[in-house]
Design a protein around this motif. Structure first.
Motif, short mmCIF file in Angstrom:
data_model
loop_
_atom_site.label_atom_id
_atom_site.label_comp_id
_atom_site.label_asym_id
_atom_site.label_seq_id
_atom_site.Cartn_x
_atom_site.Cartn_y
_atom_site.Cartn_z
N ILE A 354 0.85 -1.19 0.00
CA ILE A 354 0.00 0.00 0.00
C ILE A 354 0.89 1.24 0.00
O ILE A 354 1.79 1.39 0.84
N LYS A 355 0.64 2.11 -0.96
CA LYS A 355 1.32 3.41 -1.03
C LYS A 355 0.29 4.44 -1.47
O LYS A 355 -0.31 4.30 -2.54
N LYS A 379 10.97 -3.30 5.46
CA LYS A 379 10.55 -2.78 4.15
C LYS A 379 9.51 -1.68 4.27
O LYS A 379 9.19 -1.02 3.29
N ARG A 380 8.99 -1.51 5.48
CA ARG A 380 8.02 -0.43 5.67
C ARG A 380 8.74 0.92 5.63
O ARG A 380 9.71 1.14 6.34
N THR A 381 8.23 1.81 4.81
CA THR A 381 8.76 3.18 4.78
C THR A 381 7.70 4.20 5.18
O THR A 381 8.02 5.36 5.43
N ALA A 382 6.43 3.78 5.25
CA ALA A 382 5.34 4.69 5.64
C ALA A 382 5.49 5.10 7.10
O ALA A 382 5.92 4.29 7.94
N PHE A 471 -18.15 3.67 1.58
CA PHE A 471 -16.91 3.20 0.97
C PHE A 471 -15.81 3.10 2.02
O PHE A 471 -15.85 3.74 3.08
N PHE A 472 -14.77 2.30 1.66
CA PHE A 472 -13.65 2.07 2.57
C PHE A 472 -12.35 2.18 1.80
O PHE A 472 -12.26 1.80 0.63
N GLU A 473 -11.34 2.71 2.47
CA GLU A 473 -10.03 2.90 1.85
C GLU A 473 -8.94 2.42 2.81
O GLU A 473 -9.06 2.54 4.03
N VAL A 474 -7.86 1.89 2.23
CA VAL A 474 -6.66 1.59 2.99
C VAL A 474 -5.60 2.58 2.51
O VAL A 474 -5.58 2.95 1.34
N PHE A 475 -4.75 3.06 3.41
CA PHE A 475 -3.82 4.09 2.98
C PHE A 475 -2.50 4.01 3.74
O PHE A 475 -2.40 3.42 4.82
N SER A 476 -1.47 4.64 3.17
CA SER A 476 -0.21 4.88 3.85
C SER A 476 0.26 6.28 3.50
O SER A 476 -0.06 6.80 2.43
N GLU A 480 5.56 3.32 1.88
CA GLU A 480 4.69 2.16 1.67
C GLU A 480 4.69 1.24 2.88
O GLU A 480 5.57 1.29 3.74
N VAL A 481 3.66 0.40 2.93
CA VAL A 481 3.52 -0.59 3.99
C VAL A 481 2.91 -1.85 3.39
O VAL A 481 2.14 -1.78 2.42
N LYS A 482 3.27 -2.97 3.94
CA LYS A 482 2.74 -4.26 3.46
C LYS A 482 1.45 -4.59 4.22
O LYS A 482 1.44 -4.68 5.45
N LEU A 483 0.37 -4.73 3.47
CA LEU A 483 -0.88 -5.25 4.02
C LEU A 483 -0.83 -6.76 3.90
O LEU A 483 -0.88 -7.30 2.79
#
Length: 496
Positions: A354-355, A379-382, A471-476, A480-483
């Motif tokens: 997710i980015k 690996k997470r940079t968010a 509605f629904f959203e996933v965000f960073s 980025e982050v791994k879902l």
């Protein structure tokens, strides 16, 4: 002519049924306990009795705002699908002229027995009143008769103010015990009584008291043993905000420690808030036949805007939650497993990077359970990531729930949630296992309940989005982050 209790109950029930016909569905909840119409606040009398779960609640059947308080009543076989029962208690007797305030329930020789506070106004202008403790019983669990010799406790301790209420009763060995919320010299406290027969009570002293930092009144106390610790759960009033803590008008939280039934001494640690959201108060617990300590709270807050009042009702209770003590000695809350019965139409997403903001195209609705698990590895940079829930088509309306990596805090932001109160709540996450963040959401039309990392943090809030904001959203943010996984279910409407 003064009406008797049965007549007042019949009158109140008739008014409630009439009001029910006028209730609008705009914000009505699908799987939470609510009254058929009009006002509710504290949960009362939580008990498993003769194989069924009973929950009572503070209720004003004549208006969507508070008034002379009755006891509403629901029951369930599974803690999921509830049935409304007739109003259990109505005020108006000599000992409860102006309200049947909060209390608890026990099984006494096969009778479902309610112990509650009778509220009596002495002078409305001067705001003087008297509170006493009362008892009512039922053979069938539906129809209740008040004890003819009420009250069971007619005077508060000598050093007490008139604030003397909310009895929670339990049995230990051959005695009944009661804790009460109380006040002395402008400081809140919890006091202790015991009895052999539920009718004659002896004062045993102070269980816990404010040192000035915990405010001027302790409401709705609940005392129990859990996982080897004694827990005093209560709702203090008057705590001053401190950083991210104590941001609501009133709080709900607990003390843990050691208690000796012989000396009646409770040695405890610091006060800790139980739910870090906006709308959680007056929680009460009970022990079920599976050995679980289950807790339910009022899913509102005093003096908050309640847009549903325009629709002929106000107030709801949280989903039932199981209390546990974690390895650090803190209480956690998790949704009871029976709630999985509500699940329909599962949607799953696995291993996605997710980015920025990503709309979840296959997830839409106003009554959902969502479990999202994020990876915190290298690996997470968010610096922030989470979900936007109940979003409008254009994204201008939404409730933001995310983890801030630098602050190590969960954040619930309802400044864009629609009608009602705005604001932000933050809660520090003390422990992160396996380098993962799991966010478990229960979303129900005008409410959100969030459980993070198996109940290490819980945040409860009422929200009032437009009914079409589904509605629904996933965000960073900031990278980025791994879902790892995201599972969603539509949840059933238990009131259909």
């Amino acid at each position: 002519m003064v009406k008797n209790h049965k007549e007042r109950l019949k009158e109140a029930q008739s008014a409630l049924e009439k009001a029910r016909e006028q209730v609008k569905d705009r914000y009505r909840l699908n799987y939470h306990i609510m009254a058929p119409a009009n006002w509710i606040n504290d949960p009362n009398g939580l008990i498993q009795w003769k194989g069924e779960y009973h929950v009572f609640y503070q209720h004003h059947p004549y208006d969507s705002k508070g008034g002379p308080i009755h006891w509403g009543h629901v029951k369930s076989k599974d803690l999921v699908y509830w049935e409304h029962l007739p109003i259990a208690l109505a005020p108006g007797d000599e000992f409860d002229k102006n309200g049947c305030f909060s209390g608890s329930a026990v099984d006494h020789d096969g009778r479902l027995t309610l112990i509650y506070t009778g509220h009596n106004v002495l002078d409305e202008v001067a705001d003087t009143f008297k509170k006493v403790q009362c008892l009512a019983e039922s053979q069938d669990g539906i129809h209740f008769s008040k004890w003819e010799h009420n009250p069971i406790i007619s005077v508060s301790p000598e050093d007490s103010s008139p604030h003397f209420r909310d009895p929670k009763v339990w049995r230990f060995r051959d005695k009944w015990y009661m804790v009460l919320g109380n006040q002395t010299n402008g400081l809140g406290r919890v006091i202790l009584y015991n009895s052999e027969d539920l009718k004659n009570w002896r004062y045993q002293g102070v269980l816990a008291q404010s040192d000035g930092k915990l405010g001027y009144m302790f409401e709705c106390p609940d005392f129990f043993e859990l996982d080897g610790k004694f827990v005093l759960l209560f709702s203090p009033q008057g705590i001053k905000p401190e950083g991210d803590l104590y941001q609501n008008l009133y709080q709900n939280g607990y003390l843990t420690g050691e208690f000796d039934y012989e000396t009646k001494q409770f040695h405890h640690g610091e006060f800790i808030e139980l739910d870090k959201g906006f709308d959680f108060y007056a929680a009460q617990s009970f022990l079920d036949d599976k050995g679980r300590r289950i807790v339910i709270g009022w899913m509102n807050m005093w003096e908050s805007k309640m847009p549903e009042q325009e629709d002929g009702w106000a107030g709801a209770l949280t989903i039932p939650r199981e209390l546990k003590v974690n390895s650090e000695g803190f209480l956690t809350m998790e949704p009871i497993e029976e709630l999985q019965k509500l699940r329909k139409d599962r949607v799953s997403i696995s291993y996605s990077t997710i980015k920025g903001i990503k709309r979840l195209e296959n997830i839409k609705g106003d009554s959902l359970e969502i479990v999202a698990e994020f990876d915190l590895n290298e690996k997470r940079t968010a610096n922030r990531f989470g979900l936007n829930v109940r979003c409008s088509e254009d994204g201008s309306e939404k409730t933001l729930i995310y983890f801030d990596v630098e602050e190590n805090k969960m954040i619930l932001d309802r400044n864009y949630s629609g009608q009602g109160e705005g604001g932000i709540r933050k809660a520090k996450l003390n422990r992160i296992d396996d380098n993962k963040i799991k966010m478990h959401f229960f979303i129900d039309r005008s409410s959100i309940e969030l459980f993070v990392n198996n109940g290490e943090i819980v945040m409860t809030s009422r929200i009032y989005p437009d009914p079409e904001s589904k509605f629904f959203e996933v965000f960073s943010e900031g990278g980025e982050v791994k879902l790892i996984t995201l599972d969603s279910w539509t949840l059933d409407n238990i009131w259909n």
